[in-house]
Design a protein around this motif. Structure first.
Motif, PDB file in Angstrom:
ATOM      1  N   SER A   1      12.079  -5.362 -15.190  1.00 26.79           N
ATOM      2  CA  SER A   1      13.478  -5.761 -15.259  1.00 26.79           C
ATOM      3  C   SER A   1      13.590  -7.171 -15.834  1.00 26.79           C
ATOM      4  N   ARG A   2      14.784  -7.485 -16.357  1.00 27.51           N
ATOM      5  CA  ARG A   2      15.062  -8.860 -16.790  1.00 27.51           C
ATOM      6  C   ARG A   2      15.001  -9.833 -15.617  1.00 27.51           C
ATOM      7  N   LEU A   3      15.162  -9.308 -14.390  1.00 27.12           N
ATOM      8  CA  LEU A   3      15.082 -10.163 -13.203  1.00 27.12           C
ATOM      9  C   LEU A   3      13.682 -10.720 -13.021  1.00 27.12           C
TER      10      LEU A   3
ATOM     11  N   LEU B 191      21.086 -10.507   0.625  1.00 29.12           N
ATOM     12  CA  LEU B 191      22.000 -10.161   1.715  1.00 29.12           C
ATOM     13  C   LEU B 191      23.301  -9.561   1.185  1.00 29.12           C
ATOM     14  N   GLY B 192      23.647  -8.406   1.721  1.00 32.82           N
ATOM     15  CA  GLY B 192      24.911  -7.778   1.353  1.00 32.82           C
ATOM     16  C   GLY B 192      24.868  -6.976   0.069  1.00 32.82           C
ATOM     17  N   GLN B 193      23.690  -6.854  -0.515  1.00 33.87           N
ATOM     18  CA  GLN B 193      23.562  -6.118  -1.772  1.00 33.87           C
ATOM     19  C   GLN B 193      22.585  -4.960  -1.637  1.00 33.87           C
ATOM     20  N   GLY B 194      22.673  -4.023  -2.585  1.00 30.12           N
ATOM     21  CA  GLY B 194      21.661  -2.978  -2.639  1.00 30.12           C
ATOM     22  C   GLY B 194      20.409  -3.489  -3.324  1.00 30.12           C
ATOM     23  N   PRO B 195      19.312  -2.771  -3.209  1.00 29.79           N
ATOM     24  CA  PRO B 195      18.067  -3.190  -3.870  1.00 29.79           C
ATOM     25  C   PRO B 195      18.226  -3.232  -5.388  1.00 29.79           C
ATOM     26  N   GLU B 196      17.598  -4.255  -6.006  1.00 26.25           N
ATOM     27  CA  GLU B 196      17.604  -4.390  -7.465  1.00 26.25           C
ATOM     28  C   GLU B 196      16.185  -4.158  -7.975  1.00 26.25           C
ATOM     29  N   PHE B 197      16.075  -3.344  -8.992  1.00 24.29           N
ATOM     30  CA  PHE B 197      14.777  -2.983  -9.549  1.00 24.29           C
ATOM     31  C   PHE B 197      14.104  -4.188 -10.191  1.00 24.29           C
ATOM     32  N   LEU B 198      12.794  -4.337  -9.908  1.00 28.07           N
ATOM     33  CA  LEU B 198      11.997  -5.393 -10.535  1.00 28.07           C
ATOM     34  C   LEU B 198      10.994  -4.825 -11.534  1.00 28.07           C
ATOM     35  N   THR B 199      10.138  -3.890 -11.053  1.00 28.94           N
ATOM     36  CA  THR B 199       9.114  -3.351 -11.926  1.00 28.94           C
ATOM     37  C   THR B 199       8.577  -2.047 -11.371  1.00 28.94           C
ATOM     38  N   TYR B 200       7.847  -1.310 -12.221  1.00 26.24           N
ATOM     39  CA  TYR B 200       7.406   0.042 -11.871  1.00 26.24           C
ATOM     40  C   TYR B 200       6.039   0.307 -12.488  1.00 26.24           C
TER      41      TYR B 200
ATOM     42  N   ASP C 286       0.862  -1.182   0.000  1.00 21.03           N
ATOM     43  CA  ASP C 286       0.000   0.000   0.000  1.00 21.03           C
ATOM     44  C   ASP C 286       0.899   1.233   0.000  1.00 21.03           C
ATOM     45  N   PRO C 287       0.896   2.007  -1.070  1.00 19.29           N
ATOM     46  CA  PRO C 287       1.807   3.162  -1.156  1.00 19.29           C
ATOM     47  C   PRO C 287       1.274   4.338  -0.342  1.00 19.29           C
ATOM     48  N   ILE C 288       2.072   5.390  -0.249  1.00 22.32           N
ATOM     49  CA  ILE C 288       1.612   6.648   0.331  1.00 22.32           C
ATOM     50  C   ILE C 288       0.446   7.138  -0.529  1.00 22.32           C
ATOM     51  N   SER C 289      -0.618   7.604   0.097  1.00 20.74           N
ATOM     52  CA  SER C 289      -1.910   7.767  -0.578  1.00 20.74           C
ATOM     53  C   SER C 289      -1.866   8.663  -1.812  1.00 20.74           C
ATOM     54  N   GLU C 290      -1.121   9.739  -1.798  1.00 15.83           N
ATOM     55  CA  GLU C 290      -1.135  10.639  -2.954  1.00 15.83           C
ATOM     56  C   GLU C 290      -0.092  10.280  -4.009  1.00 15.83           C
ATOM     57  N   HIS C 291       0.675   9.215  -3.766  1.00 23.45           N
ATOM     58  CA  HIS C 291       1.716   8.799  -4.711  1.00 23.45           C
ATOM     59  C   HIS C 291       1.123   7.949  -5.821  1.00 23.45           C
ATOM     60  N   ASN C 292       1.454   8.279  -7.059  1.00 27.18           N
ATOM     61  CA  ASN C 292       0.914   7.514  -8.171  1.00 27.18           C
ATOM     62  C   ASN C 292       1.962   6.635  -8.844  1.00 27.18           C
ATOM     63  N   ARG C 293       3.207   6.704  -8.380  1.00 32.94           N
ATOM     64  CA  ARG C 293       4.226   5.781  -8.889  1.00 32.94           C
ATOM     65  C   ARG C 293       4.532   4.755  -7.806  1.00 32.94           C
ATOM     66  N   LEU C 294       4.663   3.509  -8.237  1.00 36.37           N
ATOM     67  CA  LEU C 294       4.944   2.433  -7.296  1.00 36.37           C
ATOM     68  C   LEU C 294       5.999   1.524  -7.893  1.00 36.37           C
ATOM     69  N   TYR C 295       6.958   1.128  -7.062  1.00 35.67           N
ATOM     70  CA  TYR C 295       8.103   0.330  -7.521  1.00 35.67           C
ATOM     71  C   TYR C 295       8.226  -0.923  -6.660  1.00 35.67           C
ATOM     72  N   TRP C 296       8.683  -1.986  -7.277  1.00 36.07           N
ATOM     73  CA  TRP C 296       9.075  -3.191  -6.545  1.00 36.07           C
ATOM     74  C   TRP C 296      10.578  -3.409  -6.756  1.00 36.07           C
ATOM     75  N   TYR C 297      11.261  -3.704  -5.663  1.00 35.92           N
ATOM     76  CA  TYR C 297      12.682  -4.030  -5.695  1.00 35.92           C
ATOM     77  C   TYR C 297      12.898  -5.339  -4.936  1.00 35.92           C
ATOM     78  N   ARG C 298      14.014  -5.987  -5.235  1.00 33.58           N
ATOM     79  CA  ARG C 298      14.427  -7.167  -4.492  1.00 33.58           C
ATOM     80  C   ARG C 298      15.830  -6.918  -3.941  1.00 33.58           C
ATOM     81  N   GLN C 299      16.050  -7.349  -2.700  1.00 28.12           N
ATOM     82  CA  GLN C 299      17.351  -7.140  -2.067  1.00 28.12           C
ATOM     83  C   GLN C 299      17.818  -8.430  -1.421  1.00 28.12           C
TER      84      GLN C 299
END
Lengths: 111, 115
Positions: free
Chosen positions: B58-60, B39-48, B24-37
């Motif tokens: 993403s290819r992931l 252990l020991g790595q930064g978040p990797e983009f999945l979809t938007y 559930d995003p912040i109510s007035e936000h219209n962009r939403l992203y999914w990332y996967r993280q």
């Protein structure tokens, strides 16, 4: 593919010491964000820098965006145990809306 | 404003099972992203998503993964036939269209363990 490299990967220091974390890329970013993440939690936004050469201060934290908007640094003065965490930089370009993250710098501040 | 909310916080599942996560995003936000993280790595983009439209994947995001945002508000991420390599923290973030700096605010994540 845009890549962000952070250094160092790990940093363990004593309370009161100063430190600098670097975030470098060969790509130009329209903006760059710094986040701090604690174990088991999501990243928390600290700051956004937009203009090349920009410097922003947040209490003991100083953030700088490189003149060419390809790199950034985070400097912490007089580190405290509460600063312990994973520091992540993330860049955005005008062509994509999603952020590209670095692999992070894990900071441990010993009391 | 309660920030970005994700459910569940933790999920343990057996290999081969399907799982679904909600954001559930912040109510007035219209962009939403999914990332996967992992252990020991930064978040990797999945979809938007922008509103209900999925604009980038993403290819992931293999064919076992699907994300929806049917009414432009909450989003779900489903993983079918889970594999041990799917074990990770799944992070959702939201931002506001019209904000030039793409500042994204993250939820607390869903930690998935596939056994």
């Amino acid at each position: 593919t845009q890549l962000l490299e952070q250094s160092p990967q790990f940093l363990s220091i004593q309370e009161g010491e100063n430190l600098t974390v670097y975030c470098n890329s060969s790509s130009v970013f329209s903006s760059l964000q710094w986040y701090r993440q604690e174990p088991g939690e999501g990243p928390v936004l600290l700051v956004t820098v937009v203009t090349g050469g920009e410097v922003k201060k947040l209490k003991r934290l100083t953030f700088q965006f490189g003149d060419a908007r390809k790199d950034s640094s985070l400097h912490i003065t007089a580190a405290q145990p509460g600063d312990t965490g994973l520091y992540l930089c993330a860049g955005a370009d005008t062509g994509r809306r999603a952020l590209t993250f670095g692999s992070g710098t894990r900071l441990q501040v010993q009391p | 404003d309660t920030g970005v909310s994700q459910d569940p916080r933790h999920k343990i599942t057996k290999r081969g099972q399907n799982v679904t996560f909600r954001c559930d995003p912040i109510s007035e936000h219209n962009r939403l992203y999914w990332y996967r993280q992992t252990l020991g790595q930064g978040p990797e983009f999945l979809t938007y998503f922008q509103n209900e439209a999925q604009l980038e994947k993403s290819r992931l995001l293999s064919d076992r993964f699907s994300a929806e945002r049917p009414k432009g508000s909450f989003s779900t991420l489903e993983i079918q036939r889970t594999e041990q390599g799917d074990s990770a923290m799944y992070l959702c973030a939201s931002s506001f269209l019209g904000q030039a700096n793409t500042e994204a605010f993250f939820g607390q994540g869903t930690r998935l363990t596939v056994v």
